[in-house]
Design an enzyme around this catalytic site. Structure first.
Site, PDB file in Angstrom:
ATOM      1  N   LYS A 185       0.741  -1.222   0.118  1.00 43.33           N
ATOM      2  CA  LYS A 185      -0.078  -0.090  -0.027  1.00 43.33           C
ATOM      3  C   LYS A 185       1.078   1.281   0.084  1.00 43.33           C
ATOM      4  CE  LYS A 185      -1.458   2.887   2.566  1.00 43.33           C
ATOM      5  NZ  LYS A 185      -1.128   4.305   2.384  1.00 43.33           N
ATOM      6  N   GLY A 239       6.461   4.923   9.260  1.00 43.90           N
ATOM      7  CA  GLY A 239       5.562   6.015   9.231  1.00 43.90           C
ATOM      8  C   GLY A 239       5.564   6.457  10.897  1.00 43.90           C
ATOM      9  N   SER A 240       4.331   7.187  11.237  1.00 40.41           N
ATOM     10  CA  SER A 240       4.466   7.903  12.456  1.00 40.41           C
ATOM     11  C   SER A 240       4.260   6.536  13.541  1.00 40.41           C
ATOM     12  CB  SER A 240       3.294   8.662  12.619  1.00 40.41           C
ATOM     13  OG  SER A 240       2.099   8.139  12.595  1.00 40.41           O
ATOM     14  N   GLU A 261       8.922   0.927  11.442  1.00 42.49           N
ATOM     15  CA  GLU A 261      10.202   1.892  11.468  1.00 42.49           C
ATOM     16  C   GLU A 261       9.278   3.255  11.684  1.00 42.49           C
ATOM     17  OE1 GLU A 261      11.786   4.834  10.932  1.00 42.49           O
ATOM     18  OE2 GLU A 261      12.134   4.388   8.844  1.00 42.49           O
ATOM     19  N   LEU A 262       9.169   3.653  13.113  1.00 41.66           N
ATOM     20  CA  LEU A 262       8.427   4.773  13.420  1.00 41.66           C
ATOM     21  C   LEU A 262       9.167   6.323  13.609  1.00 41.66           C
ATOM     22  CD1 LEU A 262       6.464   2.431  15.964  1.00 41.66           C
ATOM     23  CD2 LEU A 262       6.033   2.940  13.566  1.00 41.66           C
ATOM     24  N   CYS A 295      12.596  10.670   9.222  1.00 35.50           N
ATOM     25  CA  CYS A 295      12.694  10.321  10.726  1.00 35.50           C
ATOM     26  C   CYS A 295      13.954  10.363  11.237  1.00 35.50           C
ATOM     27  CB  CYS A 295      11.943   8.930  10.523  1.00 35.50           C
ATOM     28  SG  CYS A 295      12.645   7.871   9.476  1.00 35.50           S
ATOM     29  N   GLU A 392       8.627  15.748  16.768  1.00 39.65           N
ATOM     30  CA  GLU A 392       9.169  15.657  15.373  1.00 39.65           C
ATOM     31  C   GLU A 392       8.995  16.844  14.697  1.00 39.65           C
ATOM     32  OE1 GLU A 392      10.302  11.909  12.598  1.00 39.65           O
ATOM     33  OE2 GLU A 392       8.422  11.677  13.566  1.00 39.65           O
ATOM     34  N   SER A 452      22.537   6.494   6.823  1.00 39.65           N
ATOM     35  CA  SER A 452      21.664   5.603   6.066  1.00 39.65           C
ATOM     36  C   SER A 452      22.407   4.455   4.896  1.00 39.65           C
ATOM     37  CB  SER A 452      20.529   5.930   5.412  1.00 39.65           C
ATOM     38  OG  SER A 452      19.763   6.456   6.244  1.00 39.65           O
TER      39      SER A 452
END
Length: 492
Positions: A185, A239-240, A261-262, A295, A392, A452
């Site tokens: 998605k 996402g959040s 992965e927030l 993030c 954030e 990264s």
């Protein structure tokens, strides 16, 4: 040829339907949604808007394809990924331009993301053939223990808008390498990069049903039933933290394997012995990647009181010199933020800090439209309790606070529910090693502003999530460990 002609030609090549079981098709009911250019706010294309029925069809396809795909030779899976890597590099300019149009980041930065995204394809093409196990003698010397790994099974991926290509390859590549099928998605704000990537995977020989893509504006209606379906075996979400918590609650009913992965609230620490040239460059890289919409972005600059004034002024001078504009224009350093609510949130956090007594050395204001631009901002004298230190900031804003001792710096760094990334600038190697153990984060950059790397495990601790993407650890998320007990072969 004008940019516009290039853009129109490229957009004509991108499929905007759903990909289900190897077939590009419209949404059930024919619904679509618009995709807008954040530099103008104007819609430039429409994408099929998947329904719950489409989501169910995508999972059906993934379930049907799983057995055959899971038993495909590892080398074959690796070769598809390697071919996809080569083709993505060949088409890097197309992928970069597409990302800039839908997401806003400057072209040079978009090219950087394409190379980073492609690197996951190359890395996991090499990992596909390294899935191993072990055979050991039981401690009592009798039975034999065989440990092997099998694909988890059908996965659901929910990806964010801010790195639309890298977040797709970072999930798809290890799943392909491990032999899992997928329903993806993509983000409604930036679905085109994922759709274009899915076309590329198809061209590289990925069988029908292995990767299914269902863009939608009704995320919950489409993904909710999939998460509740006992045939789904894995959920990976970027996402959040707020949405992540909700998904974890939903995933609990089926005891789904999850990777989350927030959010982040990365501290950037500058010590009195830091190389300030390096620290300013590192701070710019860690803060402004993707206009601060990352993030891993440095959210709080924690600077030793003896160098705080010089560091702040140098950072402000560099940020003040940056040009904002459409990402496709030559000389643009900073593109627009993704949409108006995002820009309003950034300004709200800045305004809260200034109202409490912070000073803006540069920026602190909205840029006149069209487009969702925000001036790069440096805030000093930010008082404790300011929202900008706790929440954030998804924008080009650097709040600076000072410290006097290492213990105080660590306490400030750890004063957050998040623990994704952190950055430290110091010439003292022993201090660097100490901080790697005392700062609560999944990743730490020492004298570096960008950390990264496809070969390294990306992920956080605390409320920044669980699981790792990339590195040797990345493929483990898509494998179940199985154990076979074998009777003593020497028993008479």
């Amino acid at each position: 040829m004008s940019h516009n002609h290039d853009e129109a030609g490229l957009l004509a090549q991108v499929r905007t339907d759903l990909l289900i079981d190897g077939e590009w098709r419209p949404a059930t009911g024919g619904g679509t949604f618009d995709v807008a250019d954040p530099a103008t706010g104007a819609a430039f294309t429409a994408v099929a808007d998947a329904t719950a029925e489409d989501g169910a069809a995508a999972l059906d396809a993934a379930v049907r394809a799983q057995a055959a795909w899971g038993s495909t030779a590892p080398r074959e899976r690796g070769e598809i990924l390697r071919k996809a890597y080569d083709r993505m590099i060949e088409r890097a300019d197309d992928f970069a331009l597409l990302m800039t149009i839908e997401m806003g980041k400057p072209l040079a930065e978009a090219r950087g993301e394409v190379l980073y995204a492609a690197e996951f394809l190359r890395w996991f093409s090499e990992e596909a053939v390294r899935i191993d196990g072990r055979y050991t003698v039981a401690p009592d010397g009798k039975n034999r223990l065989l440990v092997h790994r099998r694909p988890v099974g059908p996965c659901l991926f929910i990806t964010p808008w801010n790195f639309p290509l890298a977040m797709a390859t970072r999930k798809v590549a290890p799943a392909v390498a491990a032999g899992c099928t997928m329903v993806m998605k993509p983000p409604a704000l930036t679905p085109l990069s994922t759709l274009f990537f899915a076309q590329l995977m198809e061209e590289c020989g990925l069988p029908a049903g292995v990767l299914n893509v269902v863009p939608t504006t009704s995320a919950g209606k489409v993904t909710g039933p999939l998460i509740a379906d006992p045939r789904l075996r894995k959920l990976s979400f970027t996402g959040s933290t707020e949405v992540g918590r909700r998904l974890l609650r939903d995933a609990a009913d089926q005891v789904l394997r999850t990777s989350m992965e927030l959010g982040g609230n990365a501290p950037l620490l500058v010590f009195e012995d830091a190389d300030l040239d390096l620290a300013v460059e590192g701070a710019l890289a860690a803060k402004l990647r993707n206009m601060g919409q990352a993030c891993t972005a440095a959210n709080r600059m924690i600077v030793h009181e003896s160098v705080a004034v010089e560091f702040s002024e140098r950072l402000a001078k560099r940020m003040d010199a940056l040009s904002t504009g459409r990402g496709t224009e030559a000389g643009t350093d900073i593109g627009p933020l993704i949409d108006e609510p995002s820009r309003a949130k950034v300004h709200e956090l800045v305004t809260d800090a200034v109202d409490r007594g912070a000073r803006a050395l540069t920026g602190g204001e909205l840029v006149d439209g069209p487009g969702h631009y925000y001036r790069p901002t440096v805030l000093v004298d930010v008082p404790a309790g300011s929202r900008i230190l706790a929440e954030e900031v998804f924008g080009p804003v650097a709040p600076i606070v000072t410290f006097s001792t290492e213990d105080e710096a660590v306490a400030l760094a750890n004063d957050t529910e998040y623990g994704l990334a952190a950055y430290v600038f110091t010439r003292d190697g022993a201090r660097g090693l100490r901080l790697a153990e005392t700062i609560e984060s999944g990743m730490l950059g020492l004298n570096l502003g960008i950390i990264s790397n496809a070969a390294a495990p990306f992920g956080g601790i605390k409320q920044s999530g669980m699981g790792r993407e990339g590195g040797a650890e990345g493929i483990e998320e898509y494998l179940d460990v199985r154990y076979l007990a074998i009777a003593d072969p020497f028993a008479s």
